[in-house]
Structure formats: C-alpha cells, structure tokens
Design a protein around this motif. Structure first.
Motif, PDB file in Angstrom:
ATOM      1  N   LEU A 132     -64.805 -93.000 -14.541  1.00 47.93           N
ATOM      2  CA  LEU A 132     -63.565 -93.771 -14.687  1.00 47.93           C
ATOM      3  C   LEU A 132     -63.042 -93.704 -16.121  1.00 47.93           C
ATOM      4  CD1 LEU A 132     -64.056 -97.060 -12.614  1.00 47.93           C
ATOM      5  CD2 LEU A 132     -62.361 -95.265 -12.230  1.00 47.93           C
ATOM      6  N   ALA A 133     -63.940 -93.853 -17.096  1.00 46.51           N
ATOM      7  CA  ALA A 133     -63.520 -93.806 -18.499  1.00 46.51           C
ATOM      8  C   ALA A 133     -62.957 -92.435 -18.850  1.00 46.51           C
ATOM      9  CB  ALA A 133     -64.704 -94.142 -19.407  1.00 46.51           C
ATOM     10  N   ILE A 134     -63.633 -91.381 -18.410  1.00 52.61           N
ATOM     11  CA  ILE A 134     -63.166 -90.023 -18.709  1.00 52.61           C
ATOM     12  C   ILE A 134     -61.816 -89.758 -18.059  1.00 52.61           C
ATOM     13  CG2 ILE A 134     -63.648 -87.576 -18.276  1.00 52.61           C
ATOM     14  CD1 ILE A 134     -66.607 -88.216 -18.721  1.00 52.61           C
ATOM     15  N   LEU A 135     -61.652 -90.202 -16.811  1.00 51.80           N
ATOM     16  CA  LEU A 135     -60.372 -90.014 -16.125  1.00 51.80           C
ATOM     17  C   LEU A 135     -59.267 -90.798 -16.824  1.00 51.80           C
ATOM     18  CD1 LEU A 135     -61.546 -90.251 -12.407  1.00 51.80           C
ATOM     19  CD2 LEU A 135     -60.577 -88.224 -13.513  1.00 51.80           C
ATOM     20  N   PHE A 136     -59.551 -92.040 -17.200  1.00 49.42           N
ATOM     21  CA  PHE A 136     -58.527 -92.868 -17.845  1.00 49.42           C
ATOM     22  C   PHE A 136     -58.054 -92.243 -19.151  1.00 49.42           C
ATOM     23  CE2 PHE A 136     -57.582 -96.211 -20.985  1.00 49.42           C
ATOM     24  CZ  PHE A 136     -56.418 -96.710 -20.417  1.00 49.42           C
ATOM     25  N   PHE A 137     -59.002 -91.758 -19.942  1.00 46.55           N
ATOM     26  CA  PHE A 137     -58.622 -91.199 -21.237  1.00 46.55           C
ATOM     27  C   PHE A 137     -58.046 -89.788 -21.118  1.00 46.55           C
ATOM     28  CE2 PHE A 137     -61.724 -94.434 -22.859  1.00 46.55           C
ATOM     29  CZ  PHE A 137     -60.781 -95.176 -23.545  1.00 46.55           C
ATOM     30  N   GLY A 138     -58.020 -89.239 -19.910  1.00 47.80           N
ATOM     31  CA  GLY A 138     -57.293 -87.990 -19.688  1.00 47.80           C
ATOM     32  C   GLY A 138     -55.848 -88.220 -19.307  1.00 47.80           C
ATOM     33  N   LEU A 139     -55.485 -89.460 -18.953  1.00 47.50           N
ATOM     34  CA  LEU A 139     -54.120 -89.753 -18.499  1.00 47.50           C
ATOM     35  C   LEU A 139     -53.045 -89.524 -19.567  1.00 47.50           C
ATOM     36  CD1 LEU A 139     -54.722 -92.962 -16.331  1.00 47.50           C
ATOM     37  CD2 LEU A 139     -54.207 -90.648 -15.526  1.00 47.50           C
ATOM     38  N   PRO A 140     -53.323 -89.723 -20.882  1.00 49.74           N
ATOM     39  CA  PRO A 140     -52.258 -89.465 -21.858  1.00 49.74           C
ATOM     40  C   PRO A 140     -51.719 -88.040 -21.834  1.00 49.74           C
ATOM     41  CG  PRO A 140     -53.993 -90.777 -22.863  1.00 49.74           C
ATOM     42  CD  PRO A 140     -54.504 -90.351 -21.514  1.00 49.74           C
ATOM     43  N   TRP A 141     -52.500 -87.074 -21.331  1.00 53.60           N
ATOM     44  CA  TRP A 141     -52.026 -85.690 -21.268  1.00 53.60           C
ATOM     45  C   TRP A 141     -51.055 -85.455 -20.111  1.00 53.60           C
ATOM     46  CZ3 TRP A 141     -57.658 -85.053 -22.384  1.00 53.60           C
ATOM     47  CH2 TRP A 141     -57.894 -84.587 -23.677  1.00 53.60           C
ATOM     48  N   THR A 142     -51.046 -86.344 -19.136  1.00 57.38           N
ATOM     49  CA  THR A 142     -50.296 -86.087 -17.912  1.00 57.38           C
ATOM     50  C   THR A 142     -48.806 -86.287 -18.128  1.00 57.38           C
ATOM     51  OG1 THR A 142     -50.580 -88.370 -17.154  1.00 57.38           O
ATOM     52  CG2 THR A 142     -52.250 -86.783 -16.481  1.00 57.38           C
ATOM     53  N   GLN A 143     -48.019 -85.739 -17.196  1.00 54.63           N
ATOM     54  CA  GLN A 143     -46.564 -85.790 -17.338  1.00 54.63           C
ATOM     55  C   GLN A 143     -46.011 -87.185 -17.076  1.00 54.63           C
ATOM     56  OE1 GLN A 143     -44.111 -82.489 -15.832  1.00 54.63           O
ATOM     57  NE2 GLN A 143     -45.997 -81.567 -15.099  1.00 54.63           N
ATOM     58  N   VAL A 144     -46.232 -87.708 -15.884  1.00 56.56           N
ATOM     59  CA  VAL A 144     -45.602 -88.967 -15.493  1.00 56.56           C
ATOM     60  C   VAL A 144     -46.254 -90.146 -16.203  1.00 56.56           C
ATOM     61  CG1 VAL A 144     -45.060 -90.488 -13.556  1.00 56.56           C
ATOM     62  CG2 VAL A 144     -44.924 -88.003 -13.267  1.00 56.56           C
ATOM     63  N   TRP A 145     -47.581 -90.263 -16.106  1.00 60.64           N
ATOM     64  CA  TRP A 145     -48.274 -91.377 -16.753  1.00 60.64           C
ATOM     65  C   TRP A 145     -48.104 -91.295 -18.269  1.00 60.64           C
ATOM     66  CZ3 TRP A 145     -51.682 -93.314 -20.200  1.00 60.64           C
ATOM     67  CH2 TRP A 145     -52.239 -94.565 -19.948  1.00 60.64           C
ATOM     68  N   GLY A 146     -48.258 -90.095 -18.837  1.00 59.29           N
ATOM     69  CA  GLY A 146     -48.124 -89.943 -20.281  1.00 59.29           C
ATOM     70  C   GLY A 146     -46.736 -90.306 -20.775  1.00 59.29           C
ATOM     71  N   ASP A 147     -45.706 -89.884 -20.029  1.00 58.19           N
ATOM     72  CA  ASP A 147     -44.342 -90.221 -20.412  1.00 58.19           C
ATOM     73  C   ASP A 147     -44.110 -91.730 -20.302  1.00 58.19           C
ATOM     74  OD1 ASP A 147     -41.547 -89.391 -21.069  1.00 58.19           O
ATOM     75  OD2 ASP A 147     -41.129 -90.201 -19.081  1.00 58.19           O
ATOM     76  N   GLY A 148     -44.615 -92.335 -19.227  1.00 55.44           N
ATOM     77  CA  GLY A 148     -44.486 -93.780 -19.078  1.00 55.44           C
ATOM     78  C   GLY A 148     -45.223 -94.531 -20.171  1.00 55.44           C
ATOM     79  N   PHE A 149     -46.371 -94.018 -20.570  1.00 54.53           N
ATOM     80  CA  PHE A 149     -47.151 -94.636 -21.637  1.00 54.53           C
ATOM     81  C   PHE A 149     -46.358 -94.626 -22.947  1.00 54.53           C
ATOM     82  CE2 PHE A 149     -50.628 -93.951 -24.907  1.00 54.53           C
ATOM     83  CZ  PHE A 149     -51.044 -95.260 -24.934  1.00 54.53           C
ATOM     84  N   ASN A 150     -45.723 -93.493 -23.245  1.00 60.33           N
ATOM     85  CA  ASN A 150     -44.928 -93.406 -24.466  1.00 60.33           C
ATOM     86  C   ASN A 150     -43.724 -94.359 -24.420  1.00 60.33           C
ATOM     87  OD1 ASN A 150     -46.557 -91.482 -25.673  1.00 60.33           O
ATOM     88  ND2 ASN A 150     -45.434 -89.765 -24.809  1.00 60.33           N
ATOM     89  N   LYS A 151     -43.096 -94.463 -23.246  1.00 58.90           N
ATOM     90  CA  LYS A 151     -41.953 -95.369 -23.122  1.00 58.90           C
ATOM     91  C   LYS A 151     -42.388 -96.829 -23.248  1.00 58.90           C
ATOM     92  CE  LYS A 151     -39.078 -92.257 -20.381  1.00 58.90           C
ATOM     93  NZ  LYS A 151     -38.505 -91.941 -19.055  1.00 58.90           N
ATOM     94  N   ALA A 152     -43.559 -97.142 -22.689  1.00 62.61           N
ATOM     95  CA  ALA A 152     -44.074 -98.509 -22.807  1.00 62.61           C
ATOM     96  C   ALA A 152     -44.356 -98.850 -24.266  1.00 62.61           C
ATOM     97  CB  ALA A 152     -45.330 -98.667 -21.964  1.00 62.61           C
ATOM     98  N   LYS A 153     -44.894 -97.887 -25.023  1.00 58.76           N
ATOM     99  CA  LYS A 153     -45.144 -98.119 -26.441  1.00 58.76           C
ATOM    100  C   LYS A 153     -43.837 -98.338 -27.191  1.00 58.76           C
ATOM    101  CE  LYS A 153     -47.525 -94.420 -27.187  1.00 58.76           C
ATOM    102  NZ  LYS A 153     -48.216 -93.379 -27.964  1.00 58.76           N
ATOM    103  N   ALA A 154     -42.820 -97.552 -26.825  1.00 58.14           N
ATOM    104  CA  ALA A 154     -41.522 -97.702 -27.492  1.00 58.14           C
ATOM    105  C   ALA A 154     -40.933 -99.084 -27.219  1.00 58.14           C
ATOM    106  CB  ALA A 154     -40.573 -96.608 -27.024  1.00 58.14           C
TER     107      ALA A 154
END
Length: 467
Positions: free
Chosen positions: A208-230
């Motif tokens: 679970l930890a390895i999968l979670f920390f791989g999500l920043p590389w992904t397109q949809v989740w990674g883009d949403g993560f960046n928008k949430a930070k903004a």
C-alpha cells in the motif's frame, strides 16, 4: 454468529475483490517484475559505465576542457544540440556522459576525457533501464498506457483493502491473520487461500505504501494532487521568480512588455519527474544586444560548480533560447541532498538556488515517499524491501489465480453470485464514494462497470433466456 447484513457485505466485497483481481493480476505481475528490476538502476548503470570506461585511455595529467568534449560529441551529430552533460561522479572517471538533442530524439554518448573519442552511444530511450521504466510507467503505450497503469495501481490499492477486510479473523485470534492454521480445511484450495491471505497480511501495508507513493507520477491523480496543492497555497519554490529567472544581459531591455508570450516559467526543481516532457528550464527574456556580450563557456560554468561539492550525479543543462540560464542540478537519490542552481548565461551570477528545505512540507514528505518507492531512501536495505514487496505481489497474484482456477466450474468464469440482500449501508456507500474520489480512475472504471452490469441485468429481464 455473524449477522445477515455482515454476511451480505462480506459476499459483496468478495465479488469486488474477485473482479478486481481478475483484471489486475497480469498487470500486477508486470509492474512488480519491472519495478524490482528498476530498483537496481544505480548498480546496473555503474556496471555499464565500468565496461565503457575499460576502453578509455588512462587518465594522465590534464583532461580535455568540457567544451572540447561537447564539440567531439557534436562532431558525431553535426545537426544536434547539447541537452545536458553529466559530470563524472569520481575524478578518476575517464569518461563524460553527454546527452544530445537530435532530430531522431535524445542520444547519450560517452566521451573519452583524454582523447575526445566517442567510446559508446545509444538512443537515450533505448537504454535498458529507461526501457524498463517505460514498461513500468506506461506499458510502452505512452499516455494511454500511463492511464492503464494508473487504473491498475488504483485497483491494486482497493484489492489490498478489500483483502484485509475479507481475511481479518472474526472467529479466531487476530494473530491468525499472520500465522493461519495449515492442515485444516478441505483440499488444496483452502491451503492456497491461507497462503494468499497470510501473504497479504505480511506485505499488504508495505505494498500500500509503495503504491501510494507511486501516485504522484500518474496523470490524473498527479494532476489533481498538484491542483489541490495550488488551492491550498502550497507553491513550488521559484514560482514567484518568473521575471528574474532569466539571464540579465545588461545591454538588453528586460521590461515585462518584451517578455516572450507563453514561455515556460518552470524552474526545473521537481523532486520527482511528472508527465512525459523533458524536465528542462526554458525560461527566456527579451533578445540580447546583438552579440555585444559573449556568453559563458561550459568550462567556465563548471568552474562555478566545482566549489559547491554537489552530490552526484550532477547534470549541467545549457541555456535554452536567446537569453536562457545555465542550470546545475544534483540528481542524487537522496532527496534532502538535492540542489538546483541557475546561473546567468552572461556573467555567471547565481540567479536562483533551490534546496530541499525550500519546498513545502507536503512535497518534502511525498518526495521521501517517492524515494522509498524507487528503493533509494535508505540504500541497499530499501532495495531489499522493494524486492520483498515485488515478490509478495507476485505471490498474491499467483495464489489468487490458482484459487480462481481451482474453484471455477468447467467452461465458466466462476463469478461469485450476487448476495440476496442487494442493499448497501450508508457507511459502505460513503466509503465507496470516498475511494472513488481519492482514486478517480478506479472510481471512473467502477461507474462504467456498474453501468454495464445494470444494462446486462436490464437486458436479462427484458429478454429472459428460454429454459
């Protein structure tokens, strides 16, 4: 005795676990194998470089200036341009690695520092570990493949969570989760089930930890993560420097009105790579003063870098455009030791320095997690942990497949039947919605699957099969 609602919920979760497992198994094995291989990229790269270095002239006295080494590389590809130069990690290293931007794409060349000879070259994307990385990240399918990987990784998270729910003991001690009683139960399928459940219990949290920390590389989740930070006001360092992150030619007009429209204001200080673009600084200002000033040579830039003692590997990128900046970046696996410095192309003055502590706390935390995902957070022990996780995923995939194969009726899929009570508790619905929002690609595919299931059910009611 378990209540009817609990039994119905377990039955429903079993169906979700079953369908998700059938979909994910082949992709889980591919991601586990390629991920385990890529963990050893540093060792593999060192072995490749050692073989090339064995053909180089022994270092004796002065080596060729960096500008001559780049000229030797460009002589092999006259229409190319310098993309980056990687400084030797060891002063005794007899070669320098140079990336060129050619019409056919990036090429990596190893240049003898004594003679200037090109000892080896290859298309950068075709380097073995880059090839493995492309399989792991995109299944060799570009952006579409990346979306498939994101879907499968999201469903792997759901598989682990539903598996924990199904395996958690309700009529035996909790420690039986990790040490089930073998030799009890009917047939080999029960043995495989216990191995499957025990394996998930031991490595589920790690995966679970390895999968979670791989999500920043992904397109949809990674883009949403960046928008949430903004939205939260968590800026990346340098975002407010879009006017000053440029070379300050004193003979040029640097008014805001002369800035090129649509330019990239990125600082190249990402703590992890995202997207498919080359993470390069392309900030430009107005045109220079007709060549009245001479830009710094590469060798002069390297002299600026020498006292800094950057943690290797260190990449040097040339200015992009008329008035770009020189960029020196430590790409060490240890994220806290990474630093990026931008220098004025005319004077060499430091324009912007970005260190790990300049990033916001969320990015720092995720960067450490990304390093853990890469097997680079705490040396060889991290690599060992990654291999254990990969072997665990393969074990779960194989045992899950065997359980299904043994229980399915001949010639049929063997789908677990729908529970008699089709109602869902409010809490369960809320959990499903929360997972769908947190893992949007899993949520989207779940909605599609439910729509297809409803259409099939409606069709069966309208056109029942004749007995």
């Amino acid at each position: 005795m378990a209540s009817a609602s609990r039994t119905s919920l377990q039955h429903r979760v079993w169906r979700w676990h079953f369908f998700a497992g059938l979909m994910v198994i082949p992709f889980a094995v591919i991601l586990a194998v390629t991920g385990a291989i890529y963990l050893f990229e540093p060792q593999f790269g060192a072995a490749v470089e050692a073989r090339i270095n064995a053909r180089a002239a022994p270092l004796a006295g002065e080596t060729l200036p960096a500008d001559d080494l780049v000229a030797a590389a460009l002589a092999a590809h006259p229409d190319a341009s310098l993309a980056k130069l990687v400084l030797p990690s060891d002063p005794a290293d007899p070669t320098t690695e140079i990336d060129l931007r050619t019409e056919a794409g990036l090429r990596t060349l190893w240049i003898d520092r004594t003679t200037g000879a090109v000892l080896h070259e290859t298309a950068t994307p075709d380097r073995f570990m880059n090839f493995i990385k492309r399989i792991h990240g995109t299944l060799l399918g570009g952006d579409r493949g990346s979306l498939v990987v994101e879907i499968m990784a999201s469903w792997m998270i759901i598989l682990i969570l539903t598996g924990i729910y199904l395996w958690w003991p309700r009529d035996r001690p909790w420690w039986r989760v990790f040490a089930p009683a073998f030799g009890q139960g009917p047939g080999k399928r029960e043995t495989w089930r216990k191995i499957h459940g025990m394996g998930g219990a031991w490595i589920g949290g790690l995966v679970l930890a390895i999968l979670f920390f791989g999500l920043p590389w992904t397109q949809v989740w990674g883009d949403g993560f960046n928008k949430a930070k903004a939205l939260a006001g968590l800026k990346a360092p340098g975002q407010e420097w879009f006017v000053t992150l440029e070379s300050g030619n004193p003979l040029a007009d640097h008014s805001m009105h002369d800035m090129h429209a649509g330019m990239d204001h990125g600082t190249g200080a990402q703590l992890w790579d995202q997207g498919t673009g080359a993470a390069e600084v392309e900030v430009q200002s107005a045109s220079g003063a007709g060549g009245a000033l001479s830009p710094l040579s590469l060798e002069s830039v390297l002299r600026l870098a020498a006292p800094e003692r950057y943690a290797p590997p260190v990449e040097v990128q040339p200015p992009r455009g008329e008035n770009g900046v020189w960029t020196i970046r430590s790409m060490t696996a240890s994220r806290p030791d990474r630093v990026t410095v931008h220098h004025d192309r005319w004077t060499g003055a430091e324009i912007l320095r970005i260190e790990f502590t300049d990033h916001n706390p969320v990015d720092r935390f995720m960067a450490l997690g990304v390093a853990f995902h890469e097997g680079a957070l705490f040396g060889w022990l991290n690599q060992l942990v990654g291999v254990i996780a990969a072997l665990g995923v393969i074990l779960l995939s194989v045992t899950g497949g065997l359980m299904w194969w043994r229980r399915r009726p001949k010639g049929r899929l063997g789908t677990p039947p729908m529970p008699a009570d089709k109602r869902l508790a409010v809490g369960v619905m809320a959990l499903i919605i929360a997972l769908g929002l947190f893992l949007p690609m899993a949520g989207l595919t779940l909605v599609i699957a439910l729509a297809v299931d409803l259409l099939i059910s409606a069709g069966n009611r309208l056109w029942p099969k004749s007995s």
